[in-house]
Design a protein around this motif. Sequence first.
Motif, PDB file in Angstrom:
ATOM      1  N   PRO A  33       0.819  -1.228   0.000  1.00  0.00           N
ATOM      2  CA  PRO A  33       0.000   0.000   0.000  1.00  0.00           C
ATOM      3  C   PRO A  33       0.848   1.273   0.000  1.00  0.00           C
ATOM      4  O   PRO A  33       0.358   2.355  -0.328  1.00  0.00           O
ATOM      5  CB  PRO A  33      -0.804  -0.124   1.302  1.00  0.00           C
ATOM      6  CG  PRO A  33      -0.857  -1.586   1.574  1.00  0.00           C
ATOM      7  CD  PRO A  33       0.472  -2.128   1.120  1.00  0.00           C
ATOM      8  N   HIS A 123      -7.441   9.064   2.976  1.00  0.00           N
ATOM      9  CA  HIS A 123      -6.058   9.560   3.073  1.00  0.00           C
ATOM     10  C   HIS A 123      -6.137  11.089   3.072  1.00  0.00           C
ATOM     11  O   HIS A 123      -7.025  11.666   2.423  1.00  0.00           O
ATOM     12  CB  HIS A 123      -5.312   9.050   1.838  1.00  0.00           C
ATOM     13  CG  HIS A 123      -3.844   9.321   1.787  1.00  0.00           C
ATOM     14  ND1 HIS A 123      -3.327  10.575   1.558  1.00  0.00           N
ATOM     15  CD2 HIS A 123      -2.774   8.488   1.892  1.00  0.00           C
ATOM     16  CE1 HIS A 123      -2.002  10.496   1.534  1.00  0.00           C
ATOM     17  NE2 HIS A 123      -1.642   9.242   1.734  1.00  0.00           N
ATOM     18  N   ASN A 176      -6.618   3.185   2.505  1.00  0.00           N
ATOM     19  CA  ASN A 176      -5.249   2.658   2.559  1.00  0.00           C
ATOM     20  C   ASN A 176      -4.868   2.247   3.978  1.00  0.00           C
ATOM     21  O   ASN A 176      -3.807   1.684   4.188  1.00  0.00           O
ATOM     22  CB  ASN A 176      -4.244   3.703   2.048  1.00  0.00           C
ATOM     23  CG  ASN A 176      -4.185   4.924   2.945  1.00  0.00           C
ATOM     24  OD1 ASN A 176      -5.211   5.467   3.325  1.00  0.00           O
ATOM     25  ND2 ASN A 176      -2.991   5.375   3.297  1.00  0.00           N
ATOM     26  N   TYR A 226       2.787   3.815  -8.978  1.00  0.00           N
ATOM     27  CA  TYR A 226       3.778   3.120  -8.134  1.00  0.00           C
ATOM     28  C   TYR A 226       3.120   2.184  -7.129  1.00  0.00           C
ATOM     29  O   TYR A 226       3.811   1.425  -6.455  1.00  0.00           O
ATOM     30  CB  TYR A 226       4.707   4.127  -7.437  1.00  0.00           C
ATOM     31  CG  TYR A 226       4.109   4.932  -6.313  1.00  0.00           C
ATOM     32  CD1 TYR A 226       3.463   6.136  -6.555  1.00  0.00           C
ATOM     33  CD2 TYR A 226       4.196   4.496  -4.999  1.00  0.00           C
ATOM     34  CE1 TYR A 226       2.914   6.880  -5.520  1.00  0.00           C
ATOM     35  CE2 TYR A 226       3.663   5.233  -3.956  1.00  0.00           C
ATOM     36  CZ  TYR A 226       3.017   6.414  -4.225  1.00  0.00           C
ATOM     37  OH  TYR A 226       2.479   7.147  -3.197  1.00  0.00           O
TER      38      TYR A 226
HETATM   39  C1  LIG Z   1      -5.397   6.075  -0.616  1.00  0.00           C
HETATM   40  C2  LIG Z   1      -4.255   6.978  -0.953  1.00  0.00           C
HETATM   41  N1  LIG Z   1      -4.531   8.198  -1.451  1.00  0.00           N
HETATM   42  C3  LIG Z   1      -3.558   9.064  -1.796  1.00  0.00           C
HETATM   43  C4  LIG Z   1      -2.234   8.742  -1.617  1.00  0.00           C
HETATM   44  C5  LIG Z   1      -1.186   9.717  -2.027  1.00  0.00           C
HETATM   45  O1  LIG Z   1      -0.629   9.280  -3.243  1.00  0.00           O
HETATM   46  P1  LIG Z   1       0.617  10.044  -3.864  1.00  0.00           P
HETATM   47  O2  LIG Z   1       1.817   9.562  -3.131  1.00  0.00           O
HETATM   48  O3  LIG Z   1       0.630   9.632  -5.320  1.00  0.00           O
HETATM   49  O4  LIG Z   1       0.382  11.493  -3.690  1.00  0.00           O
HETATM   50  C6  LIG Z   1      -1.892   7.491  -1.080  1.00  0.00           C
HETATM   51  C7  LIG Z   1      -0.491   7.145  -0.826  1.00  0.00           C
HETATM   52  O5  LIG Z   1      -0.176   6.279  -0.050  1.00  0.00           O
HETATM   53  C8  LIG Z   1      -2.933   6.596  -0.755  1.00  0.00           C
HETATM   54  O6  LIG Z   1      -2.674   5.375  -0.252  1.00  0.00           O
END
Ligand SMILES: Cc1ncc(COP(=O)(O)O)c(C=O)c1O
Length: 415
Positions: A33, A123, A176, A226
Amino acid sequence: MTYDTGTRTGIDIDALRARIPALRAGVAHFDGPGGTQTPTPVVEAITHALSNPLSVRGSVAPGEINAETIVRDFRLAMADLLGAETAGIVVGRSATQLTYDFSRVLARGWAPGDEVIVSRLDHDANIRPWVQAAGQAGAVVRWADFDPATGELPVTSIGALLTDRTRLVTVTAASNLIGTRPDVTAIADLVHRAGALLYVDGVHLAAHAFVDVTALGADFFVCSPYKFFGPHHGVLAASPGLLETLRPDKLAPSTDAVPERFELGTLPYEALAGTRAAVDFLADLAPDTPDTPGTAQDRRTRLRSAFAAIEVHETALRERAEEAMSQLDGVTQHSRAALRTPTLLLTFDNHEATDAYHFLARSRIHAPAGSFYALEASRHLGLGTAGGLRVGLSPYNNADDIERLTAALSAFLRS
Ligand SMILES: Cc1ncc(COP(=O)(O)O)c(C=O)c1O
């Protein structure tokens, strides 16, 4: 290890693992994750892009044509992955950056007294940009709560907050932190009936499930390659028609065409080549179908079948892990929603999660501890900013990983 999906053969996990060189280091990775380990074809696609002429996009010199081809192939691949239109695929540095950009451009249309709904399950990348943009526009933020006992975010928790002033609802397609997968389609239905837009954080979901942005009803869907075998950047999908209505700040000489209007500066061509390879890698996980000449399946069809097999494998492993964790004394499992990704969050009666993280690392098991930026969710679960130990399963995890984790956690709890 192969899981039989009934009518077809499942994924050959040993063959999958053999194509991911980082796994040879012997670490059991439960940090999917946070980002998956990278398959060889993705590494090779990045190397290939940088080992051949590569210039600013154009149609004259070989390097220009290579860059143009990479961008086109990337958009085709992401459109296949998400069920979106190629002209609606926007590149960003990260999901966080894309969400900040879109929060600013969408908030231009908000007036004082307009309302925005965010969810506490999300998140922070799909909360804070909206809270800050709403604050600047004088809009009101309404919070949809999940049930900490079940981990569920009921559709009604959002439905009850919708009014004729609601302009936007933001929600995660999967948490997440605890894996909960809200019913986004039902939420979208209510949101659209109220005349509002829906911005969906698909970063965690896109690694585990077949996505169809239209079926989900997401006006905007953001994800990060990623998390599904690709390189580090973000992608947003929306309908080209909706993107046409938005006017972000941009440089005077840069094109006003959609989706380029939203993509500031030169694109990371090598990363886009890697992401195209990651989507192909996923499609190649599709279990073998009868070998009938002339019936080669298109990539989206193979992706659908690949994710069906991934879900079978990950669900079987998740159930195995949950059963093993339930046998350990003093372990609380916080991932409980009926529909969820294979992402476990654990806390311990007499130990700190961060101590478990360090203990496991000494046994070459990587399961980090924290709130993973799902700060509101962690607090709502009563875990404050510390969160818990996250055991995130990815397609390359196997039964041996679970056995190592269980034995090491058992030793930790006795320590
Ligand atoms: C559910 C979720 N949203 C957003 C993000 C942020 O992603 P980014 O690193 O591409 O900004 C993450 C990163 O872990 C995530 O798990």
